[in-house]
Design a protein around this motif. Sequence first.
Motif, PDB file in Angstrom:
ATOM      1  N   GLU A  94      57.323  -3.539  -1.934  1.00  0.00           N
ATOM      2  CA  GLU A  94      56.961  -2.630  -0.841  1.00  0.00           C
ATOM      3  C   GLU A  94      57.622  -2.973   0.485  1.00  0.00           C
ATOM      4  O   GLU A  94      56.978  -3.018   1.524  1.00  0.00           O
ATOM      5  N   CYS A  95      58.932  -3.207   0.421  1.00  0.00           N
ATOM      6  CA  CYS A  95      59.656  -3.519   1.649  1.00  0.00           C
ATOM      7  C   CYS A  95      59.949  -2.264   2.462  1.00  0.00           C
ATOM      8  O   CYS A  95      60.206  -2.340   3.651  1.00  0.00           O
ATOM      9  N   GLY A  96      59.950  -1.112   1.796  1.00  0.00           N
ATOM     10  CA  GLY A  96      60.145   0.147   2.503  1.00  0.00           C
ATOM     11  C   GLY A  96      61.590   0.602   2.639  1.00  0.00           C
ATOM     12  O   GLY A  96      61.851   1.672   3.170  1.00  0.00           O
ATOM     13  N   ALA A  97      62.534  -0.202   2.156  1.00  0.00           N
ATOM     14  CA  ALA A  97      63.951   0.140   2.322  1.00  0.00           C
ATOM     15  C   ALA A  97      64.311   1.444   1.626  1.00  0.00           C
ATOM     16  O   ALA A  97      65.050   2.266   2.172  1.00  0.00           O
ATOM     17  N   CYS A  98      63.796   1.657   0.428  1.00  0.00           N
ATOM     18  CA  CYS A  98      64.151   2.862  -0.312  1.00  0.00           C
ATOM     19  C   CYS A  98      63.643   4.101   0.415  1.00  0.00           C
ATOM     20  O   CYS A  98      64.335   5.110   0.507  1.00  0.00           O
ATOM     21  N   ALA A  99      62.440   4.010   0.949  1.00  0.00           N
ATOM     22  CA  ALA A  99      61.874   5.145   1.665  1.00  0.00           C
ATOM     23  C   ALA A  99      62.708   5.472   2.896  1.00  0.00           C
ATOM     24  O   ALA A  99      62.788   6.623   3.314  1.00  0.00           O
ATOM     25  N   ALA A 100      63.346   4.446   3.466  1.00  0.00           N
ATOM     26  CA  ALA A 100      64.135   4.647   4.674  1.00  0.00           C
ATOM     27  C   ALA A 100      65.443   5.372   4.393  1.00  0.00           C
ATOM     28  O   ALA A 100      65.946   6.088   5.257  1.00  0.00           O
ATOM     29  N   VAL A 101      65.999   5.210   3.203  1.00  0.00           N
ATOM     30  CA  VAL A 101      67.301   5.813   2.910  1.00  0.00           C
ATOM     31  C   VAL A 101      67.216   7.090   2.074  1.00  0.00           C
ATOM     32  O   VAL A 101      68.182   7.825   1.970  1.00  0.00           O
ATOM     33  N   ALA A 102      66.068   7.340   1.480  1.00  0.00           N
ATOM     34  CA  ALA A 102      65.944   8.501   0.594  1.00  0.00           C
ATOM     35  C   ALA A 102      65.848   9.800   1.387  1.00  0.00           C
ATOM     36  O   ALA A 102      65.235   9.846   2.446  1.00  0.00           O
ATOM     37  N   GLU A 103      66.457  10.836   0.841  1.00  0.00           N
ATOM     38  CA  GLU A 103      66.319  12.159   1.444  1.00  0.00           C
ATOM     39  C   GLU A 103      64.886  12.639   1.210  1.00  0.00           C
ATOM     40  O   GLU A 103      64.243  12.222   0.236  1.00  0.00           O
ATOM     41  N   PRO A 104      64.396  13.525   2.075  1.00  0.00           N
ATOM     42  CA  PRO A 104      63.023  14.031   1.909  1.00  0.00           C
ATOM     43  C   PRO A 104      62.804  14.623   0.521  1.00  0.00           C
ATOM     44  O   PRO A 104      63.643  15.367   0.029  1.00  0.00           O
ATOM     45  N   GLY A 105      61.706  14.239  -0.105  1.00  0.00           N
ATOM     46  CA  GLY A 105      61.345  14.819  -1.393  1.00  0.00           C
ATOM     47  C   GLY A 105      61.820  14.040  -2.595  1.00  0.00           C
ATOM     48  O   GLY A 105      61.354  14.263  -3.712  1.00  0.00           O
ATOM     49  N   VAL A 106      62.761  13.126  -2.403  1.00  0.00           N
ATOM     50  CA  VAL A 106      63.289  12.376  -3.538  1.00  0.00           C
ATOM     51  C   VAL A 106      62.258  11.378  -4.052  1.00  0.00           C
ATOM     52  O   VAL A 106      62.045  11.241  -5.258  1.00  0.00           O
ATOM     53  N   LEU A 107      61.620  10.686  -3.146  1.00  0.00           N
ATOM     54  CA  LEU A 107      60.633   9.681  -3.529  1.00  0.00           C
ATOM     55  C   LEU A 107      59.232  10.130  -3.152  1.00  0.00           C
ATOM     56  O   LEU A 107      59.007  10.658  -2.071  1.00  0.00           O
ATOM     57  N   THR A 108      58.305   9.897  -4.058  1.00  0.00           N
ATOM     58  CA  THR A 108      56.907  10.135  -3.745  1.00  0.00           C
ATOM     59  C   THR A 108      56.154   8.846  -4.006  1.00  0.00           C
ATOM     60  O   THR A 108      56.225   8.293  -5.108  1.00  0.00           O
ATOM     61  N   TRP A 109      55.503   8.341  -3.001  1.00  0.00           N
ATOM     62  CA  TRP A 109      54.789   7.074  -3.129  1.00  0.00           C
ATOM     63  C   TRP A 109      53.307   7.317  -3.329  1.00  0.00           C
ATOM     64  O   TRP A 109      52.703   8.154  -2.669  1.00  0.00           O
ATOM     65  N   ARG A 110      52.759   6.561  -4.259  1.00  0.00           N
ATOM     66  CA  ARG A 110      51.307   6.567  -4.420  1.00  0.00           C
ATOM     67  C   ARG A 110      50.890   5.115  -4.455  1.00  0.00           C
ATOM     68  O   ARG A 110      51.058   4.437  -5.465  1.00  0.00           O
TER      69      ARG A 110
END
Length: 92
Positions: A63-79
């Motif tokens: 859960e470092c958050g790096a992927c969320a920072a580079v992903a385009e909107p909608g690509v990743l959904t976190w739960r």
Amino acid sequence: GTVADRLAGNRYETDEEESHIHLDQDLARTTGCARRLVAICPAKVYAEEADGTISVEYAACFECGACAAVAEPGVLTWRYPRGGMGISLREG
Ligand code: SF4
């Protein structure tokens, strides 16, 4: 079954329950996010498979958050795991 069988079964059920990252495969490819995710994750959670899809080994995520920072909107959904303690309690 053997202990190994039971562990494998437990692992599968645990993963199904605790998956906290959902990746939209089509969007990841069309936006060019896929390679960025593979490159940026320090835990190597994302990997490109032979068929072009991106596998997500979310159990390794810290859960470092790096992927969320580079992903385009909608690509990743976190739960996030309930209580926010999914990783530390995984083996419990
Ligand atoms: Fe990898 Fe960090 Fe994203 Fe987890 S939050 S999948 S460790 S980049």
